[in-house]
Design a protein around this motif. Structure first.
Motif, PDB file in Angstrom:
ATOM      1  N   ILE A   1       0.824  -1.214   0.000  1.00  0.00           N
ATOM      2  CA  ILE A   1       0.000   0.000   0.000  1.00  0.00           C
ATOM      3  C   ILE A   1       0.857   1.263   0.000  1.00  0.00           C
ATOM      4  CG2 ILE A   1      -1.972  -1.140   1.050  1.00  0.00           C
ATOM      5  CD1 ILE A   1      -1.153   0.063   3.747  1.00  0.00           C
TER       6      ILE A   1
ATOM      7  N   CYS B   1       2.980   2.388   2.180  1.00  0.00           N
ATOM      8  CA  CYS B   1       2.994   3.123   3.453  1.00  0.00           C
ATOM      9  C   CYS B   1       4.397   3.449   3.915  1.00  0.00           C
ATOM     10  CB  CYS B   1       2.261   2.340   4.534  1.00  0.00           C
ATOM     11  SG  CYS B   1       3.176   0.889   5.092  1.00  0.00           S
TER      12      CYS B   1
ATOM     13  N   TRP C   1       6.692  11.905  -5.017  1.00  0.00           N
ATOM     14  CA  TRP C   1       6.645  11.768  -3.554  1.00  0.00           C
ATOM     15  C   TRP C   1       7.581  10.692  -3.028  1.00  0.00           C
ATOM     16  CZ3 TRP C   1       0.657  11.114  -2.341  1.00  0.00           C
ATOM     17  CH2 TRP C   1      -0.080  12.040  -3.074  1.00  0.00           C
TER      18      TRP C   1
ATOM     19  N   VAL D   1      -5.256   4.857 -14.557  1.00  0.00           N
ATOM     20  CA  VAL D   1      -3.993   5.052 -13.859  1.00  0.00           C
ATOM     21  C   VAL D   1      -3.612   3.776 -13.120  1.00  0.00           C
ATOM     22  CG1 VAL D   1      -2.788   6.422 -12.115  1.00  0.00           C
ATOM     23  CG2 VAL D   1      -4.464   7.508 -13.611  1.00  0.00           C
ATOM     24  N   VAL D   2      -2.346   3.419 -13.226  1.00  0.00           N
ATOM     25  CA  VAL D   2      -1.831   2.283 -12.459  1.00  0.00           C
ATOM     26  C   VAL D   2      -0.740   2.826 -11.544  1.00  0.00           C
ATOM     27  CG1 VAL D   2      -0.612   0.075 -12.585  1.00  0.00           C
ATOM     28  CG2 VAL D   2      -2.347   0.651 -14.300  1.00  0.00           C
ATOM     29  N   TRP D   3      -0.846   2.518 -10.281  1.00  0.00           N
ATOM     30  CA  TRP D   3       0.129   2.987  -9.299  1.00  0.00           C
ATOM     31  C   TRP D   3       0.577   1.767  -8.497  1.00  0.00           C
ATOM     32  CZ3 TRP D   3      -1.101   7.614  -5.459  1.00  0.00           C
ATOM     33  CH2 TRP D   3       0.098   8.023  -4.846  1.00  0.00           C
ATOM     34  N   ARG D   4       1.859   1.473  -8.586  1.00  0.00           N
ATOM     35  CA  ARG D   4       2.397   0.351  -7.823  1.00  0.00           C
ATOM     36  C   ARG D   4       3.563   0.830  -6.967  1.00  0.00           C
ATOM     37  NH1 ARG D   4      -1.687  -1.127  -8.707  1.00  0.00           N
ATOM     38  NH2 ARG D   4      -2.472  -2.923  -9.844  1.00  0.00           N
ATOM     39  N   PHE D   5       3.763   0.137  -5.886  1.00  0.00           N
ATOM     40  CA  PHE D   5       4.790   0.484  -4.916  1.00  0.00           C
ATOM     41  C   PHE D   5       5.759  -0.687  -4.851  1.00  0.00           C
ATOM     42  CE2 PHE D   5       0.455   1.575  -3.795  1.00  0.00           C
ATOM     43  CZ  PHE D   5       0.486   2.938  -3.983  1.00  0.00           C
TER      44      PHE D   5
ATOM     45  N   ALA E   1      -5.314   3.602   2.746  1.00  0.00           N
ATOM     46  CA  ALA E   1      -3.941   3.151   2.490  1.00  0.00           C
ATOM     47  C   ALA E   1      -2.940   4.147   3.069  1.00  0.00           C
ATOM     48  CB  ALA E   1      -3.703   2.971   0.997  1.00  0.00           C
TER      49      ALA E   1
ATOM     50  N   THR F   1      -5.886   7.857  -5.385  1.00  0.00           N
ATOM     51  CA  THR F   1      -5.070   7.746  -4.175  1.00  0.00           C
ATOM     52  C   THR F   1      -4.359   6.396  -4.110  1.00  0.00           C
ATOM     53  OG1 THR F   1      -6.936   6.778  -3.020  1.00  0.00           O
ATOM     54  CG2 THR F   1      -6.700   9.174  -2.873  1.00  0.00           C
ATOM     55  N   LYS F   2      -3.553   6.231  -3.064  1.00  0.00           N
ATOM     56  CA  LYS F   2      -2.907   4.931  -2.843  1.00  0.00           C
ATOM     57  C   LYS F   2      -3.977   3.866  -2.586  1.00  0.00           C
ATOM     58  CE  LYS F   2       1.642   6.464  -1.294  1.00  0.00           C
ATOM     59  NZ  LYS F   2       2.622   6.557  -0.179  1.00  0.00           N
TER      60      LYS F   2
ATOM     61  N   ALA G   1      -5.306   2.776  -5.863  1.00  0.00           N
ATOM     62  CA  ALA G   1      -4.386   1.867  -6.557  1.00  0.00           C
ATOM     63  C   ALA G   1      -4.836   0.414  -6.392  1.00  0.00           C
ATOM     64  CB  ALA G   1      -2.970   2.048  -6.015  1.00  0.00           C
TER      65      ALA G   1
END
Ligand code: SF4
Ligand code: SF4
Lengths: 244, 804
Positions: free
Chosen positions: A13, A15, A39, A64-68, B22, B51-52, B55
């Motif tokens: 997530i 964090c 960020w 949108v694809v957002w991966r961590f 998240a 937002t996260k 995601a």
């Protein structure tokens, strides 16, 4: 039995608790890398930041694809860094972690050049000699930073609220990773990154976005500058320099 | 919350609207992910920003800030039009069948009863009532056909919110919105559970209370209240903000959500009890709650003859005293001294600059905190001249969470004891130590004389622990829990409270939390037993959940009227033919308290919502005695535009909530879209906490999030020639803030009624103190508030952006 960590990127997530837990456990100082657009500062691992969570944000045609993506030393099964280090500062342990002996490090940059993941970083500035520092998988036999040797999970794994990180035996985790892929059709790309890449790594990854897109080197490409593995010539030069 | 965090894993569909777990509640996000992994929970995220949390969404629905009512009413309309609501639940457990006054109307954006009082717009709620028969009973039509029944009134009311219209208002793409309607309404079945998670994105509007009402109506229609995996789950913004609300940090309450006495309406205890005690519902025990509270506070002095010292309670003067009102009074010089105790209004409050300026009018200011906050340093803030500020500032260093012990009440109402890990450094003291010394010093002053000394001199205050510096927290906890006056023994629960003075209890909803568990040998709040018989994650012996250790409130609604669980896989309680089987503490009369006899289900089916005077869930917020659901701004939620909006209201000619509270001064200046064309919203980040008072003093956290930034869409950046990382300025009618541009596809313009509207997003964690100073987003927010709660409209304003 060698230990490993399975990182399930579909559960991360972002964090960044793992990053803070790492600094806290290992008494690493904060750095000041400044603002970055996405960020994700600090952007990259350094001698004082052993793990970072990189962000992958893509606009895929309106979606949108957002991966961590948590990155750190992969603790290779057959580590190029160890082979490159003629000072004997790095070693692969039977428990899995690749750890360093800072007192032997001569800051030759060989390990950095050998590592397919560009992990080893050198502490410049500050007190003491310039040495290579990287994630040691919370394995510090006999030392104050040991967790894995005490039967505990690494600090980052312990802190992770998302359930993205799982610590265990390498064989068992590979099995579990494959089961997760099999049991959730369509959820993951069909690859356990680290099972065989670069001879296999102790940090294993599952993802729903192809690994190349997330910045993982593809094993098909030759490891960067692997030529710079230790040679007697280089060793002679360095030893001479050290004695001088 | 009606449910609790772990229960998120039991949901089939979770809709997160106006929250970002998240980042802001990572531990809650964990349970959503658990549900996704274990049962295929579907996640809908409704947010202006990707937002996260988004995601991880199965459906991400972008929404224009401030249009949640339109969004939610559209889903309600969809459920009603397509018969996707849970019919048996709605007929039996809501007021759908109740008949409303035929004179009730809604026209041109206003409800019937619009009038003015002292030059102010108000509603006279006379027509917002139920029809009653000659015996005073509410008239009902269980067929739901009567045009005046709540069901039909609601149906007519929301029929204007068709998909097309909603999407023109909210900017959500129609196909995405239709998917949301379909997926979320799929939970309107007995074997499905839908969970709505919200936070400040729902509440921080000039119609924030009505936003919450819209959530409640949707959940009632789909039968999602009182069941595992369902509920309305408001994620509180701080670890113990639930606890502080329970303890009445809000000015209109006494602990345990009792109304604060009002000097005009409640001159005597008798008046208070008559006016504040509903005839039906569990609140009919109000006299027991209040009298026991008075006994806790005034001990032996409180007797039936002296109204249990009711006259010693402070009383409301009919004026508003919420956050914004306090600072307005301060600015007018009416407030001489101020305690900022674990609060940093110079960064966290709306219209920060007028807030800081208001503090210049104080004679004294006491800041109790860990670090010298912006509030503590307001007198030497950038642009201030310390020589001209006369306020005397005292700073009391406070212990951090892990340097003191006590309970923390989480959003799920679990009151968990937290043990001290380390001693506080230097002179830092626990809050209990500070308040104990403070009270004793004040009492000492009153012993020398003063106006109205009785309440202070007679207050029960005996928390000393012999031989210890620190007061005895057990004694405080026991007083909150309640005890028998004669024996001093703790009460097992609020059922034992009396109105005779034989019991004392500081906060009735906490009764039982400090009662020793017979099996585990510790008080309930200290329990850490991991037994979970049902696998639903109720963990009945882990800590204590108020009220009565109930994990899911209104759980009678998890079974049909005859006591059969709607969904056997999620059964919380059920009637086995002769008795109740209870996995959770029943929220209804299951057993006769006196005889112990089982009460058959037909009885509790009449009033499954025991805290509500009607006994059933309220789709229509009628004016119905004390604790009525009617809000000041109407019995049903209606879409209005934020005070600052780039568009006209498409739903009616009433542009704004006619009752929106607009305060005075520069902080309340209104910007026009011609000058401020972009929508401004504010948000938090995982790396920082609230005003950043602690986190911007933590090197490892400032490392992760070092600088104030301004989120803009790639499109807006291109239009304005702004590159990632450029310094930009955000301007509103209240002021300006600087930050670095963060240009990410997570922000996209919305198509609102055919027009592209940009959203600019500001994190609000920065200020001029600490290791990582930066401009405070709240410099540009405004003094606009909700008429019921007076919460500021932080989430939807207008701004302009330029390269600095
Ligand atoms: S990732 Fe690089 S540093 Fe780590 S073990 Fe492998 S080769 Fe060595
Ligand atoms: S702690 Fe876990 S969830 Fe959080 S960023 Fe690290 S890997 Fe992801």
């Amino acid at each position: 039995m060698p230990k490993a960590v399975l990182v399930d990127l579909t559960k991360c997530i972002g964090c960044r608790s793992c990053m803070v837990a790492c600094k806290q456990w290992n008494d690493l100082p904060a750095e000041r890398q400044g603002f970055v657009n996405d960020w994700a500062t600090p952007r990259d691992t350094t001698a004082e930041t052993w793990t970072v969570v990189k962000y992958y944000i893509e606009d895929k045609g309106g979606r949108v694809v957002w991966r961590f993506v948590k990155r750190q030393c992969m603790h290779c099964v057959d580590p190029a860094c160890v082979k490159a280090c003629f000072a004997g500062a790095l070693r692969k342990t039977p428990e899995g972690p690749v750890i360093q002996d800072p007192s032997r490090c001569i800051a030759c940059l060989y390990c950095f050049n050998a590592c397919p993941f560009q992990v080893p970083r050198y502490r410049t500035g500050g007190e003491g000699p310039v040495i290579m520092q990287k994630c040691r998988f919370c394995f510090d036999p006999g030392g104050i930073y040991d967790r894995v040797g005490q039967g505990q999970a690494p600090a980052c794994v312990r802190a992770c609220p998302g359930g993205a990180l799982k610590f265990g035996e390498r064989e068992a985790l590979i099995k579990e990773a494959k089961e997760r892929i099999a049991q959730n059709p369509g959820r993951y790309v069909n690859q356990v990154y680290g099972e065989s890449e670069f001879g296999g790594t102790s940090w294993l990854y599952l993802s729903d976005v192809p690994f190349e897109e997330l910045g993982f080197p593809s094993a098909a490409r030759p490891a960067m500058l692997s030529l710079l593995t230790w040679t007697p010539l280089a060793a002679g030069l360095w030893l001479a320099a050290k004695e001088a | 919350m009606t449910n609790h965090f772990i229960d998120y894993k039991n949901s089939d569909v979770v809709m997160v609207i106006g929250a970002n777990p998240a980042e802001n509640h990572p531990q809650a996000m964990k349970w959503i992910l658990r549900g996704k992994a274990e049962r295929g929970t579907k996640l809908i995220v409704v947010d202006p920003r990707f937002t996260k949390t988004a995601a991880h969404a199965d459906i991400y629905a972008p929404i224009r800030p401030g249009t949640d009512i339109a969004f939610l009413l559209g889903i309600i309309n969809y459920a009603l039009e397509h018969n996707l609501y849970f019919h048996d639940y709605v007929v039996n457990y809501t007021n759908a069948s109740f008949l409303v006054d035929p004179n009730f109307k809604f026209e041109d954006g206003l409800f019937s009863g619009a009038t003015t009082k002292d030059g102010q717009f108000v509603y006279d709620p006379t027509t917002w009532q139920y029809q009653k028969d000659k015996d005073g009973k509410i008239k009902r039509d269980p067929t739901l056909q009567d045009p005046n029944c709540v069901f039909q009134v609601l149906k007519r009311f929301v029929s204007r919110y068709d998909i097309k219209t909603v999407c023109r208002v909210t900017g959500t793409p129609e196909d995405v919105y239709r998917q949301v309607c379909e997926l979320y309404c799929s939970t309107g079945r007995p074997d499905k559970a839908g969970n709505i998670v919200y936070a400040m994105g729902i509440t921080q509007h000039t119609y924030g209370s009505q936003n919450v009402r819209a959530v409640a109506i949707l959940q009632l229609l789909l039968g999602n209240i009182g069941i595992a995996g369902g509920g309305i789950n408001a994620q509180r913004g701080e670890s113990n903000v639930q606890g502080s609300t329970d303890m009445a940090m809000l000015y209109h309450l006494l602990p345990g959500y009792l109304s604060c006495p009002d000097a005009t309406r409640h001159p005597t205890l008798k008046d208070y009890l008559e006016k504040e005690t509903p005839k039906t519902s569990f609140w009919s025990n109000t006299p027991k709650f209040l009298i026991s509270q008075l006994k806790a506070w005034f001990g032996a002095k409180a007797t039936p003859e002296n109204e249990f010292c009711y006259q010693w309670l402070p009383k409301l003067d009919g004026k508003e005293h919420s956050h914004m009102a306090i600072f307005q009074s301060m600015a007018e010089g009416k407030i001489k001294g101020f305690f900022a105790w674990g609060q940093n209004p110079a960064v966290g409050g709306p219209a920060a600059e007028p807030t800081r300026k208001a503090m210049e009018k104080l004679d004294w200011l006491v800041v109790v905190d860990l670090f010298e906050t912006e509030t503590a340093a307001f007198w030497r803030r950038p642009g201030a001249d310390p020589r001209k500020i006369k306020t005397e500032v005292f700073f009391l260093p406070a212990a951090f969470s892990y340097e003191k012990e006590g309970t923390v009440s989480n959003s799920g109402r679990w009151i968990q004891y937290r043990w001290k890990a380390v001693d506080p450094p230097g002179d830092a003291k626990s809050d209990l130590w500070i308040v104990d010394r403070l009270f004793k010093a004040v009492r000492e002053e009153y012993r020398k004389g003063g106006r109205f000394p009785e309440p202070i001199l007679n207050m029960v205050w005996d928390y000393d622990a012999p031989g210890s510096e620190e007061p005895d927290i057990n004694k405080v906890a026991l007083e909150i829990n309640g005890y028998e006056v004669d024996t001093g023994k703790p009460l097992p629960g609020f059922a034992k409270l009396t109105n005779t003075g034989s019991t004392a209890c500081g906060c009735w909803i906490y009764a039982g939390y400090w009662y020793p568990d017979p099996d585990l040998g510790v008080v309930a709040a200290k329990r850490r037993d991991r037994t979970d018989k049902t696998g639903l994650g109720l963990y009945p012996k882990w800590s204590f959940a108020w009220p009565a250790n109930r994990r899911i409130v209104y759980n009678r609604c998890s079974c049909d009227p005859s006591g059969r669980p709607w969904d056997p896989a999620r059964a919380l309680v059920y009637w086995d033919g002769s008795k109740w089987v209870t996995f959770d503490v029943p929220d209804f009369g299951a057993k006769d308290l006196a005889t112990g006899a089982e009460i058959p289900p037909e009885k509790s089916a009449q009033n499954p919502f025991i805290m509500v005077p009607e006994g059933v869930g309220r789709l229509f917020g009628a004016q119905y005695g004390p604790r009525a659901a009617a809000l000041k701004d109407g019995p049903l939620p209606e879409h209005y535009e934020p005070i600052e909006s780039p568009v006209r209201n498409l739903m009616s000619k009433q542009q704004n909530n006619p009752l929106a509270k607009i305060y005075q001064g520069e902080g309340a200046a209104r910007g026009k879209p011609e000058k401020y064309p972009y929508i401004l919203t504010t948000h938090r980040l995982v790396e920082h906490y609230q005003s950043g008072a602690v986190t911007r003093n933590s090197p490892w956290l400032t490392e992760l999030m070092p600088e104030m930034f301004v989120g803009i869409s790639p499109r807006l950046a291109a239009k304005l020639g702004i590159k990632p990382g450029d310094r930009v300025v955000v301007l509103t009618a209240r002021g300006k803030v600087y930050g670095r541009a963060s240009v990410l596809p997570t922000l996209q313009p919305l198509k609102v009624d055919g027009k592209e509207v940009e959203v600019v997003a500001l994190p609000w964690h920065w200020g001029y103190q600490g290791m990582a100073p930066g401009d405070s987003a709240n410099v540009v927010t405004a003094l606009f508030g909700d008429p019921n709660t007076f919460i500021p409209e932080y989430k939807a304003l207008l701004c302009d952006v330029r390269k600095a």
